[in-house]
Enzyme design. Structure first.
Site, PDB file in Angstrom:
ATOM      1  N   LYS A 181      34.717  46.143  58.637  1.00  0.00           N
ATOM      2  CA  LYS A 181      35.730  46.633  59.588  1.00  0.00           C
ATOM      3  C   LYS A 181      35.334  48.051  59.959  1.00  0.00           C
ATOM      4  O   LYS A 181      35.605  48.996  59.222  1.00  0.00           O
ATOM      5  CB  LYS A 181      37.105  46.613  58.923  1.00  0.00           C
ATOM      6  CG  LYS A 181      38.272  46.371  59.865  1.00  0.00           C
ATOM      7  CD  LYS A 181      38.443  47.420  60.940  1.00  0.00           C
ATOM      8  CE  LYS A 181      39.187  48.656  60.477  1.00  0.00           C
ATOM      9  NZ  LYS A 181      39.181  49.728  61.486  1.00  0.00           N
ATOM     10  N   GLU A 256      35.118  56.087  48.585  1.00  0.00           N
ATOM     11  CA  GLU A 256      34.309  57.261  48.961  1.00  0.00           C
ATOM     12  C   GLU A 256      35.188  58.078  49.895  1.00  0.00           C
ATOM     13  O   GLU A 256      35.323  57.748  51.073  1.00  0.00           O
ATOM     14  CB  GLU A 256      33.034  56.809  49.691  1.00  0.00           C
ATOM     15  CG  GLU A 256      32.108  55.940  48.871  1.00  0.00           C
ATOM     16  CD  GLU A 256      31.135  56.750  48.034  1.00  0.00           C
ATOM     17  OE1 GLU A 256      31.281  57.984  47.955  1.00  0.00           O
ATOM     18  OE2 GLU A 256      30.230  56.141  47.450  1.00  0.00           O
ATOM     19  N   CYS A 290      31.635  64.114  55.154  1.00  0.00           N
ATOM     20  CA  CYS A 290      32.392  64.154  53.893  1.00  0.00           C
ATOM     21  C   CYS A 290      31.831  65.221  52.972  1.00  0.00           C
ATOM     22  O   CYS A 290      32.554  65.900  52.268  1.00  0.00           O
ATOM     23  CB  CYS A 290      32.364  62.797  53.218  1.00  0.00           C
ATOM     24  SG  CYS A 290      30.692  62.218  52.895  1.00  0.00           S
ATOM     25  N   GLU A 389      40.594  69.666  53.563  1.00  0.00           N
ATOM     26  CA  GLU A 389      39.457  69.193  54.344  1.00  0.00           C
ATOM     27  C   GLU A 389      39.793  69.336  55.835  1.00  0.00           C
ATOM     28  O   GLU A 389      40.729  68.709  56.323  1.00  0.00           O
ATOM     29  CB  GLU A 389      39.168  67.725  54.011  1.00  0.00           C
ATOM     30  CG  GLU A 389      37.890  67.223  54.650  1.00  0.00           C
ATOM     31  CD  GLU A 389      37.614  65.760  54.349  1.00  0.00           C
ATOM     32  OE1 GLU A 389      38.550  64.954  54.435  1.00  0.00           O
ATOM     33  OE2 GLU A 389      36.456  65.435  54.027  1.00  0.00           O
TER      34      GLU A 389
HETATM   35  P1  NAD Z   1      40.496  57.014  57.811  1.00  0.00           P
HETATM   36  O1  NAD Z   1      40.884  56.861  56.397  1.00  0.00           O
HETATM   37  O2  NAD Z   1      41.543  57.348  58.800  1.00  0.00           O
HETATM   38  O3  NAD Z   1      39.796  55.681  58.360  1.00  0.00           O
HETATM   39  C1  NAD Z   1      38.706  55.088  57.676  1.00  0.00           C
HETATM   40  C2  NAD Z   1      38.725  53.593  57.921  1.00  0.00           C
HETATM   41  O4  NAD Z   1      39.922  53.055  57.339  1.00  0.00           O
HETATM   42  C3  NAD Z   1      38.757  53.194  59.405  1.00  0.00           C
HETATM   43  O5  NAD Z   1      37.981  52.043  59.593  1.00  0.00           O
HETATM   44  C4  NAD Z   1      40.221  52.879  59.632  1.00  0.00           C
HETATM   45  O6  NAD Z   1      40.433  51.956  60.675  1.00  0.00           O
HETATM   46  C5  NAD Z   1      40.592  52.267  58.295  1.00  0.00           C
HETATM   47  N1  NAD Z   1      42.034  52.309  58.010  1.00  0.00           N
HETATM   48  C6  NAD Z   1      42.965  53.198  58.454  1.00  0.00           C
HETATM   49  N2  NAD Z   1      44.189  52.867  57.998  1.00  0.00           N
HETATM   50  C7  NAD Z   1      44.040  51.746  57.234  1.00  0.00           C
HETATM   51  C8  NAD Z   1      44.925  50.943  56.477  1.00  0.00           C
HETATM   52  N3  NAD Z   1      46.230  51.200  56.423  1.00  0.00           N
HETATM   53  N4  NAD Z   1      44.404  49.897  55.792  1.00  0.00           N
HETATM   54  C9  NAD Z   1      43.084  49.622  55.827  1.00  0.00           C
HETATM   55  N5  NAD Z   1      42.202  50.335  56.552  1.00  0.00           N
HETATM   56  C10 NAD Z   1      42.662  51.396  57.239  1.00  0.00           C
HETATM   57  O7  NAD Z   1      39.333  58.087  57.788  1.00  0.00           O
HETATM   58  P2  NAD Z   1      38.575  58.720  59.017  1.00  0.00           P
HETATM   59  O8  NAD Z   1      39.424  59.787  59.594  1.00  0.00           O
HETATM   60  O9  NAD Z   1      38.070  57.639  59.906  1.00  0.00           O
HETATM   61  O10 NAD Z   1      37.299  59.337  58.279  1.00  0.00           O
HETATM   62  C11 NAD Z   1      37.268  60.622  57.810  1.00  0.00           C
HETATM   63  C12 NAD Z   1      37.414  60.660  56.315  1.00  0.00           C
HETATM   64  O11 NAD Z   1      36.389  59.889  55.693  1.00  0.00           O
HETATM   65  C13 NAD Z   1      37.251  62.053  55.777  1.00  0.00           C
HETATM   66  O12 NAD Z   1      38.220  62.318  54.801  1.00  0.00           O
HETATM   67  C14 NAD Z   1      35.862  62.025  55.163  1.00  0.00           C
HETATM   68  O13 NAD Z   1      35.645  62.986  54.176  1.00  0.00           O
HETATM   69  C15 NAD Z   1      35.797  60.645  54.641  1.00  0.00           C
HETATM   70  N6  NAD Z   1      34.403  60.236  54.407  1.00  0.00           N
HETATM   71  C16 NAD Z   1      33.947  60.137  53.112  1.00  0.00           C
HETATM   72  C17 NAD Z   1      32.620  59.812  52.854  1.00  0.00           C
HETATM   73  C18 NAD Z   1      32.104  59.710  51.433  1.00  0.00           C
HETATM   74  O14 NAD Z   1      31.037  59.148  51.226  1.00  0.00           O
HETATM   75  N7  NAD Z   1      32.799  60.223  50.438  1.00  0.00           N
HETATM   76  C19 NAD Z   1      31.746  59.576  53.921  1.00  0.00           C
HETATM   77  C20 NAD Z   1      32.239  59.695  55.215  1.00  0.00           C
HETATM   78  C21 NAD Z   1      33.575  60.021  55.447  1.00  0.00           C
END
Ligand code: NAD
Length: 487
Positions: A181, A256, A290, A389
């Site tokens: 997804k 992650e 991240c 963040e």
């Molecule tokens: P997000 O949590 O808003 O979304 C991530 C994914 O989760 C998307 O595909 C989104 O559609 C899905 N999602 C959202 N709500 C959901 C729900 N209720 N149930 C299931 N899935 C759902 O994050 P974002 O804003 O897209 O990404 C940024 C974040 O990701 C930052 O906090 C960043 O640090 C983190 N990140 C971490 C790593 C790592 O390896 N630690 C790598 C990249 C990004």
């Protein structure tokens, strides 16, 4: 796929059971180009019915051709996918530039990383071995690594190719069937990846891609009773929802999550070597990383020098549309722009001061989501911009005196993803590395050039479980013990 075909597909479809089709209710979502705010196309608004079909297709693949492949044969398919990704690297970089606002060089680096993940995991597929255990005479006991089954992969928009490479690549290598997804803000390279998988001969159903909203397709996937493992990369708040969903079905989950990673500069450091890493790790992908080094901790003796030299680099940064390949592109969305601007407003109102701000050229397309990269100095470790963040091109520089204070500040946030230490003192480097509370520490470098071979993940609110490196293969498999009594 022809050499230019990564861009030439219908973006509004879901990929289920090896076939492209409209989502169950035919709805779509708009895609926006962050560089100018213009419409880029439509993606499918996948829903619970599409997710259900994808999970069933994955299960069917496990019971059919995909599940019957030997480990070496799985590896060969991944190697073919790797070669096709390499061939398409420029095209994939262009897709990512328009979809994520990522400068071309950075998008190309992501495509090369995806190819390298597929190469690494393709090569490793038949090298994951179990043990024999000498429990007692008359027994032979051994362990096997088996796939979990159907693995769910929910990924964010900031590094789609790299995150797909490290999670889907490792899961496929172990023989799982995947449901991916991608994020609603950016999923073109995820769809291109599905095309490439088909061309490489990945059996139908081994990879399924269902774009859609997090609260719809994402929630349906993470709570589906037919999945056996969840790999989630994203925010802390959604990570908590995913873990709760996983708990209901008692499936393992890798989280992650976010970070507030420090690079710590001691006065004895080689500043010439450190400077490019200090700045790049803050502004790469417009700070939406991240592992961004959003905090720079500097020993007070060299504080003014480091701030002045970082400021000089900030003033030279080129900001522009992603296809112009600038140093810094736009942030992903109007919402992200608003969030980052809100943090910059905090700086105006209180203690810390702006040491440098890159110029936003007057020629920038109106409607693009540009934030001027901003270096903020003399930040208190407890200030919100040093604790939360931001996910934008903003770095907080914090002074310290001595190892103990550096450690207290570095460990003093809810996160624990990455840390960098710059010093010429080997003993200090090891003391710091041992005492930093995070998943990975880089000494006199930051990121080890991408570190595909290195296990990666967080502690505290940065998550748990490890991806990347060989370790991911253990995460994407279940250990079975067999004990045979023969005497
Ligand atoms: P997000 O949590 O808003 O979304 C991530 C994914 O989760 C998307 O595909 C989104 O559609 C899905 N999602 C959202 N709500 C959901 C729900 N209720 N149930 C299931 N899935 C759902 O994050 P974002 O804003 O897209 O990404 C940024 C974040 O990701 C930052 O906090 C960043 O640090 C983190 N990140 C971490 C790593 C790592 O390896 N630690 C790598 C990249 C990004």
């Amino acid at each position: 796929m022809s050499s230019a075909a990564a861009a030439a597909f219908d973006t509004s479809l879901v990929f289920v059971g090896g076939r492209w089709r409209r989502c169950a209710d035919g709805r779509t979502l708009p895609l926006i180009d962050p560089s100018d705010g213009s419409p880029l196309g439509e993606i499918a608004r996948g829903n619970a019915a599409d997710v259900d079909a994808a999970v069933h297709a994955a299960r069917t693949a496990l019971d059919g051709e995909w599940g019957a492949l030997a480990a070496a044969e799985r590896g060969r398919v991944l190697l073919k996918m790797s070669a096709l990704v390499l061939e398409q690297a420029d095209e994939l970089a262009r897709l990512e530039a328009r979809d994520v606002g990522k400068p071309l060089r950075q998008g190309r680096a992501d495509a090369l990383a995806l190819a390298r993940y597929l190469e690494f995991y393709g090569g490793a597929a038949d090298k994951v071995m179990g043990q024999t255990i000498p429990i007692a005479n008359g027994y032979t006991a051994l362990t096997l690594r088996e796939p979990h089954g159907v693995t769910a992969h929910i990924v964010p928009w900031n590094y789609p190719m790299q995150i797909i490479g490290r999670s889907v690549g490792a899961a496929l290598a172990m023989g799982n069937a995947c449901v991916l997804k991608p994020a609603e803000e950016a999923c073109l390279t995820a769809l291109a990846f599905a095309h490439i998988a088909g061309l490489a001969g990945l059996p139908a159903g081994a990879l399924n891609v269902v774009p859609g909203l997090g609260e719809e397709a994402g929630a349906a996937l993470s709570s589906h009773a037919g999945i056996d493992h969840i790999s989630f990369t994203g925010s802390v708040a959604v990570g908590a929802l995913i873990q709760a969903a996983a708990a209901k079905n008692a499936v393992p989950v890798t989280l992650e999550l976010g970070g507030k990673s420090p690079q710590i500069v001691f006065a004895d450091a080689d500043l010439d070597a450190a400077l490019p890493f200090l700045v790049n790790a803050g502004i790469q992908n417009a700070g939406q990383t991240c592992s961004a080094a959003s905090r720079i901790l500097v020993e007070r003796k060299v504080f003014d020098e480091v701030v002045a030299r970082m400021a000089e680099r900030y003033r030279a940064l080129r900001v522009g549309p992603a296809l112009d390949d600038p140093d810094v592109g736009p942030v992903i969305s109007a919402r992200q722009h608003e969030i980052v601007s809100g943090y910059l407003d905090l700086v105006k109102d209180s203690g810390p001061h702006v040491a440098a701000r890159a110029t936003l050229p007057a020629t920038l397309p109106r409607g693009g989501y540009y934030v001027a990269p901003t270096l903020v100095a003399d930040v208190s470790p407890t200030h919100r911009i040093a604790q939360e963040e931001i996910f934008g091109p903003v770095q907080a520089v914090i002074p310290f005196d001595g190892e103990a204070e550096a450690l207290a500040i570095a460990n003093g946030t809810p996160f624990g993803l990455v840390a960098g230490v710059w010093t010429r003192d080997g003993g200090r480097a090891l003391r710091m590395a041992r005492k930093l509370r995070c998943g990975q520490v880089f000494v006199n470098n930051y990121g080890a050039g991408g570190g595909i071979e290195l296990p990666f993940g967080g502690v505290k609110h940065s998550g748990h479980g490890r991806e990347k490196g060989f370790e991911a293969l253990y995460g994407f498999s279940a250990l079975k013990t067999i004990a045979i009594k023969h005497d």
